[in-house]
Design an enzyme around this catalytic site. Sequence first.
Site, short mmCIF file in Angstrom:
data_model
loop_
_atom_site.label_atom_id
_atom_site.label_comp_id
_atom_site.label_asym_id
_atom_site.label_seq_id
_atom_site.Cartn_x
_atom_site.Cartn_y
_atom_site.Cartn_z
N ASN A 178 0.87 -1.18 0.00
CA ASN A 178 0.00 0.00 0.00
C ASN A 178 0.91 1.23 0.00
OD1 ASN A 178 -1.77 2.07 0.57
ND2 ASN A 178 -2.28 1.34 2.63
N TRP A 179 1.03 1.85 -1.18
CA TRP A 179 2.00 2.95 -1.31
C TRP A 179 1.51 4.23 -0.66
CZ3 TRP A 179 3.91 2.49 -7.15
CH2 TRP A 179 4.52 1.24 -7.32
N LYS A 180 0.22 4.27 -0.28
CA LYS A 180 -0.37 5.47 0.32
C LYS A 180 -0.09 6.70 -0.57
CE LYS A 180 -0.12 3.24 4.77
NZ LYS A 180 -0.02 3.35 6.23
N HIS A 215 -9.55 1.25 5.12
CA HIS A 215 -8.25 1.44 5.79
C HIS A 215 -8.42 2.42 6.97
CE1 HIS A 215 -4.12 2.63 6.55
NE2 HIS A 215 -3.77 1.50 5.95
N GLU A 253 -6.70 4.78 7.97
CA GLU A 253 -6.46 6.20 7.66
C GLU A 253 -7.71 6.82 7.04
OE1 GLU A 253 -2.77 5.52 5.62
OE2 GLU A 253 -1.86 5.02 7.56
N GLU A 304 -5.39 -4.75 10.80
CA GLU A 304 -4.35 -3.74 10.94
C GLU A 304 -4.59 -2.95 12.23
OE1 GLU A 304 -2.39 -2.75 6.91
OE2 GLU A 304 -4.03 -1.35 7.24
N GLY A 329 2.58 2.41 10.73
CA GLY A 329 3.52 3.51 10.54
C GLY A 329 4.25 3.91 11.81
N SER A 369 3.52 -1.91 10.38
CA SER A 369 4.97 -1.96 10.63
C SER A 369 5.61 -3.30 10.24
CB SER A 369 5.29 -1.61 12.09
OG SER A 369 4.93 -0.26 12.35
N GLY A 393 2.87 -1.10 4.28
CA GLY A 393 2.91 0.31 3.92
C GLY A 393 4.33 0.75 3.63
N GLY A 394 4.97 1.36 4.64
CA GLY A 394 6.30 1.95 4.46
C GLY A 394 7.32 1.06 3.78
#
Length: 254
Positions: free
Chosen positions: A9-11, A95, A97, A166, A172, A212, A233-234
């Site tokens: 997930n590149w956000k 998600h 966010e 999640e 993150g 994470s 993600g990251g």
Amino acid sequence: MRTPFVVGNWKMNLDRAGSEALARGVAAKSAGIKGVNVGICPPFPYLLTVHAQLAGSSVQLGVQNLYCEAKGAFTGEVSPAMALDCGCTWAILGHSERRLVIGENDALINKKVKTALAAGLKVILCIGETLEQRQANKTEAVVEAQLTGSLEGITADPAKLVLAYEPVWAIGTGVVATPDQAEAVHLFIRKWLSKRYSAAISEQMIIQYGGSVNPGNAATLMAQPNVDGLLVGGASLKADDFAAIVASAQPVKT
Ligand code: PGA
């Protein structure tokens, strides 16, 4: 039986050149890794160019969000048909966010899931508790309420629906859930699926962990019997790290 599924997930990161390079890197580095399904979810503006980089690759494309209507006067929104038209097969919905920053609730997410499935997209539905909710021993209640609300009226088809647990406190933050913490909630979700749907659907449904995940912790998370994949993600923004995570998801379970 459940083929591991790892999704990046590149956000809201990268630019066009960076997206193209990362997509090429993911396609090249995951080509030799067998037994794992892989997906990437770039920002909307880069879907077409990323799709072009994935030609000939088995890496699947997805969006990070969608609107809950098929078409019409919804300024700034993107429909499931548009995502399909850009080469997507998956949509991440619900998600945290979107839930916590943008303010989406289960009723809206439920409508989005229905609209996306009706259009022919597959859905990764995210659920998870905040730190405050965990500390108040409300993790299971929160997860159950999110599942019940987001899936209301939906016939779960394991070929078209994936769940992603999640925990918000792990996203993150660098604080990953321990394998035991992840497994406990995954098992709870699997039992809920069995009650709500059937034992067969519960057995087949992919349940990803996200929060994470990195090359150092992916293998121990994936070693848990009810962790079937990872939503990253990251660490999905670096082709080498993402490829290492995909490699750790290779099936060793019998
Ligand atoms: P993270 O994000 O891997 O950067 O924690 C995961 C996610 O939000 O899907």
